[in-house]
Scaffold this active site. Structure first.
Site, PDB file in Angstrom:
ATOM      1  N   GLY A  71     -45.262  34.050 -13.305  1.00 59.44           N
ATOM      2  CA  GLY A  71     -44.205  34.587 -12.443  1.00 59.44           C
ATOM      3  C   GLY A  71     -42.911  33.802 -12.596  1.00 59.44           C
ATOM      4  O   GLY A  71     -41.819  34.370 -12.605  1.00 59.44           O
ATOM      5  N   THR A  72     -43.046  32.501 -12.733  1.00 54.91           N
ATOM      6  CA  THR A  72     -41.871  31.643 -12.880  1.00 54.91           C
ATOM      7  C   THR A  72     -41.080  32.006 -14.136  1.00 54.91           C
ATOM      8  O   THR A  72     -39.849  32.111 -14.107  1.00 54.91           O
ATOM      9  CB  THR A  72     -42.302  30.159 -12.937  1.00 54.91           C
ATOM     10  OG1 THR A  72     -43.028  29.860 -11.735  1.00 54.91           O
ATOM     11  CG2 THR A  72     -41.111  29.233 -13.061  1.00 54.91           C
ATOM     12  N   ASN A 151     -43.525  34.261   0.326  1.00 60.39           N
ATOM     13  CA  ASN A 151     -44.853  33.697   0.122  1.00 60.39           C
ATOM     14  C   ASN A 151     -45.375  32.924   1.331  1.00 60.39           C
ATOM     15  O   ASN A 151     -46.570  32.810   1.530  1.00 60.39           O
ATOM     16  CB  ASN A 151     -44.868  32.800  -1.125  1.00 60.39           C
ATOM     17  CG  ASN A 151     -43.672  31.885  -1.210  1.00 60.39           C
ATOM     18  OD1 ASN A 151     -42.527  32.341  -1.220  1.00 60.39           O
ATOM     19  ND2 ASN A 151     -43.921  30.591  -1.268  1.00 60.39           N
ATOM     20  N   GLN A 179     -45.531  38.274  -4.518  1.00 56.41           N
ATOM     21  CA  GLN A 179     -46.376  38.330  -3.318  1.00 56.41           C
ATOM     22  C   GLN A 179     -46.581  39.739  -2.801  1.00 56.41           C
ATOM     23  O   GLN A 179     -47.570  40.015  -2.116  1.00 56.41           O
ATOM     24  CB  GLN A 179     -45.783  37.455  -2.202  1.00 56.41           C
ATOM     25  CG  GLN A 179     -45.887  35.967  -2.452  1.00 56.41           C
ATOM     26  CD  GLN A 179     -47.316  35.457  -2.494  1.00 56.41           C
ATOM     27  OE1 GLN A 179     -48.266  36.100  -2.057  1.00 56.41           O
ATOM     28  NE2 GLN A 179     -47.484  34.261  -3.043  1.00 56.41           N
ATOM     29  N   SER A 199     -47.049  38.215 -11.027  1.00 54.26           N
ATOM     30  CA  SER A 199     -47.855  37.107 -11.542  1.00 54.26           C
ATOM     31  C   SER A 199     -49.334  37.464 -11.440  1.00 54.26           C
ATOM     32  O   SER A 199     -49.791  37.934 -10.391  1.00 54.26           O
ATOM     33  CB  SER A 199     -47.568  35.830 -10.757  1.00 54.26           C
ATOM     34  OG  SER A 199     -48.484  34.824 -11.139  1.00 54.26           O
ATOM     35  N   GLY A 200     -50.084  37.214 -12.515  1.00 53.21           N
ATOM     36  CA  GLY A 200     -51.496  37.586 -12.545  1.00 53.21           C
ATOM     37  C   GLY A 200     -52.345  36.894 -11.496  1.00 53.21           C
ATOM     38  O   GLY A 200     -53.152  37.522 -10.830  1.00 53.21           O
ATOM     39  N   HIS A 201     -52.133  35.576 -11.321  1.00 51.55           N
ATOM     40  CA  HIS A 201     -53.096  34.829 -10.501  1.00 51.55           C
ATOM     41  C   HIS A 201     -52.948  35.088  -9.002  1.00 51.55           C
ATOM     42  O   HIS A 201     -53.757  34.604  -8.212  1.00 51.55           O
ATOM     43  CB  HIS A 201     -53.049  33.329 -10.826  1.00 51.55           C
ATOM     44  CG  HIS A 201     -51.865  32.570 -10.304  1.00 51.55           C
ATOM     45  ND1 HIS A 201     -51.934  31.824  -9.149  1.00 51.55           N
ATOM     46  CD2 HIS A 201     -50.616  32.435 -10.769  1.00 51.55           C
ATOM     47  CE1 HIS A 201     -50.753  31.242  -8.941  1.00 51.55           C
ATOM     48  NE2 HIS A 201     -49.935  31.601  -9.912  1.00 51.55           N
ATOM     49  N   THR A 237     -47.048  34.717 -29.776  1.00 47.28           N
ATOM     50  CA  THR A 237     -48.223  35.588 -29.866  1.00 47.28           C
ATOM     51  C   THR A 237     -48.755  35.872 -28.471  1.00 47.28           C
ATOM     52  O   THR A 237     -48.854  34.974 -27.633  1.00 47.28           O
ATOM     53  CB  THR A 237     -49.310  34.917 -30.740  1.00 47.28           C
ATOM     54  OG1 THR A 237     -48.747  34.706 -32.035  1.00 47.28           O
ATOM     55  CG2 THR A 237     -50.547  35.793 -30.866  1.00 47.28           C
ATOM     56  N   CYS A 325     -44.826  17.933   2.267  1.00 45.98           N
ATOM     57  CA  CYS A 325     -45.308  16.557   2.386  1.00 45.98           C
ATOM     58  C   CYS A 325     -45.593  15.940   1.027  1.00 45.98           C
ATOM     59  O   CYS A 325     -45.492  14.732   0.852  1.00 45.98           O
ATOM     60  CB  CYS A 325     -46.547  16.497   3.243  1.00 45.98           C
ATOM     61  SG  CYS A 325     -47.955  17.285   2.478  1.00 45.98           S
TER      62      CYS A 325
HETATM   63  C1  LIG Z   1     -46.553  32.162  -6.930  1.00 43.76           C
HETATM   64  C2  LIG Z   1     -45.173  32.693  -6.890  1.00 43.76           C
HETATM   65  C3  LIG Z   1     -44.319  32.603  -8.002  1.00 43.76           C
HETATM   66  C4  LIG Z   1     -44.708  31.861  -9.252  1.00 43.76           C
HETATM   67  O1  LIG Z   1     -45.687  32.490 -10.004  1.00 43.76           O
HETATM   68  P1  LIG Z   1     -46.449  31.593 -11.105  1.00 43.76           P
HETATM   69  O2  LIG Z   1     -47.231  32.591 -11.893  1.00 43.76           O
HETATM   70  O3  LIG Z   1     -47.303  30.638 -10.348  1.00 43.76           O
HETATM   71  O4  LIG Z   1     -45.398  30.929 -11.912  1.00 43.76           O
HETATM   72  C5  LIG Z   1     -43.068  33.151  -7.914  1.00 43.76           C
HETATM   73  N1  LIG Z   1     -42.658  33.766  -6.798  1.00 43.76           N
HETATM   74  C6  LIG Z   1     -43.432  33.876  -5.712  1.00 43.76           C
HETATM   75  C7  LIG Z   1     -42.921  34.583  -4.509  1.00 43.76           C
HETATM   76  C8  LIG Z   1     -44.714  33.339  -5.713  1.00 43.76           C
HETATM   77  O5  LIG Z   1     -45.473  33.427  -4.629  1.00 43.76           O
END
Ligand SMILES: *Cc1c(COP(=O)(O)O)cnc(C)c1O
Length: 390
Positions: A71-72, A151, A179, A199-201, A237, A325
């Site tokens: 996502g970043t 998020n 999100q 973002s996949g995860h 790739t 923190c």
């Molecule tokens: C987790 C998140 C990202 C980053 O995604 P990654 O795949 O971890 O780099 C970006 N934006 C939001 C709002 C997120 O919650």
């Protein structure tokens, strides 16, 4: 000890169906999708299927899907492309509650490239100041980037309404929908955005795979310059295994959307009501209506989020505090500060973020664990006396 996992806005379990879909491509099917031979093309066909599944998930055309590493990267690639497309424009807009992937990028562009940045503020409920947003748009604005869902709080921004304004003014609009995906319906055509990050995860695919939707017609310059992969929009790739997993995850997320809106929302509301009723001096951060169905960000007066998390962790409950923190700072989260949540309750804020894997029994475990935990911490707190905050 059995884990109660309620930190799904941080990351999600990879779905069994996703793992199953990926396994052959970890093993015998290792071909390069760009190769001319049938062996590589087998993988190419599967990547094509995945691209179609991702496109279907957000109502895009497959050609508009660019696979990235996260996502970043998608966020960085979107902003980078906008600044290259409009080199003469030196103003960029975002909100003051964005994920670091956008917030720190904008800070960086301001510091190192001299961009003028507008960080549009939110109100006490985390809702965007639309008047200020619209007033700040000008001919000098290269891009507006706003998250679809926050998020931490889960608060939603009115993306479709904002896109109408940016279109009128001829300004590019990117949304970080990392999100929002899998929790509310996403339709890029209806929303009218130019670019959108996933973002996949966060949707039960593996970590290290992302998507940037790029609307047809926009002259997109890549962030990673290299081979001709992704139609010249992202060199390198393809991460074939994760792309294939993400395709499956998108298919599942689409199927599961109704469950998110009914069952998961029901669990979240059950947890919210239970905690508010049983714990005095507790309050929900963020607007109750314009909010993701899976997220509960709740503050407890006169206690510290980190202490709550530690005690929950001992019972196998995984949640999150918004507090920074880890950086050695004692400030509460930048989102709660932007919302001007009072210091003493902002410090005791905990985020529970659910998925369809959670159960009502788990919500009961959280409630029965948290009640004595808060009581115990308040017994030691100098800010708590006679049943209220002092
Ligand atoms: C987790 C998140 C990202 C980053 O995604 P990654 O795949 O971890 O780099 C970006 N934006 C939001 C709002 C997120 O919650």
């Amino acid at each position: 000890m059995k884990i109660v996992y309620t930190d799904n806005n941080a990351t999600t379990k990879v779905a069994d169906e996703v793992i199953e879909e990926m396994l052959p491509y970890f093993g015998e099917l290792y071909g390069n999708p760009s190769s001319m031979h049938t062996f590589g093309d087998q993988v190419g066909k599967k990547v094509k299927e995945a691209r179609q599944r991702v496109a279907d998930f957000i109502n895009a055309d497959p050609d508009e899907i660019v696979f990235t590493s996260c996502g970043t990267e998608s966020d960085n690639a979107a902003i980078n492309a906008a600044l290259i497309a409009f080199p003469e424009k030196k103003h960029i807009i975002t909100s003051n509650v964005e994920h670091p992937a956008i917030n720190n990028l904008y800070q960086h562009l301001k510091k190192t490239k001299g961009y003028e940045v507008t960080f549009v503020p939110v109100d006490k409920k985390g809702l965007l100041d639309l008047d200020l947003l619209y007033k700040s748009m000008s001919d000098n604005t290269a891009i507006v980037s706003l998250m679809w869902a926050n998020n931490e709080t889960g608060v939603l921004f009115p993306i479709e309404e904002i896109a109408k304004k940016t279109r009128e003014k001829g300004i590019l609009f990117h949304t970080d929908a990392v999100q929002a995906a899998g929790k509310i319906p996403i339709d890029v055509k209806k929303a009218g955005v130019d670019m959108l990050s996933l973002s996949g995860h966060k949707i039960h695919a593996p970590k290290g795979i992302g998507v940037l939707y790029v609307k047809k017609g926009f002259k997109f310059s890549p962030l990673l310059i290299g081979g001709h992969q992704e139609k010249g929009r992202r060199g390198g790739t393809e991460n074939t295994v994760s792309i294939i997993g993400l395709g499956k995850a998108c298919e599942l997320a689409k199927e599961n959307l109704p469950i998110m809106n009914t069952e998961v929302r029901g669990l979240r509301d059950y947890l919210q009501t239970g905690l508010l009723e049983k714990i005095p001096g507790s309050s929900v951060n963020g607007d109750l209506e314009q909010r993701l169905p899976n997220t509960l960000y709740i503050g407890f007066d006169a206690v510290e989020g980190e202490s709550i998390l530690l005690l929950l962790d001992r019972e196998g409950i995984c949640a999150s505090s918004g507090s920074a923190c880890t950086s050695g700072s004692l400030d509460p989260s930048h989102v709660l500060m932007a919302m001007k949540v009072p210091f003493k309750s902002a410090h005791g804020s905990i985020r529970f973020s659910l998925s369809h894997y959670n159960t009502k029994e788990e919500m009961d475990i959280i409630i029965t664990t948290l009640v004595p935990v808060i009581q115990k911490l308040r017994d030691m707190s100098p800010f708590w006396k006679d049943g209220k905050m002092v």
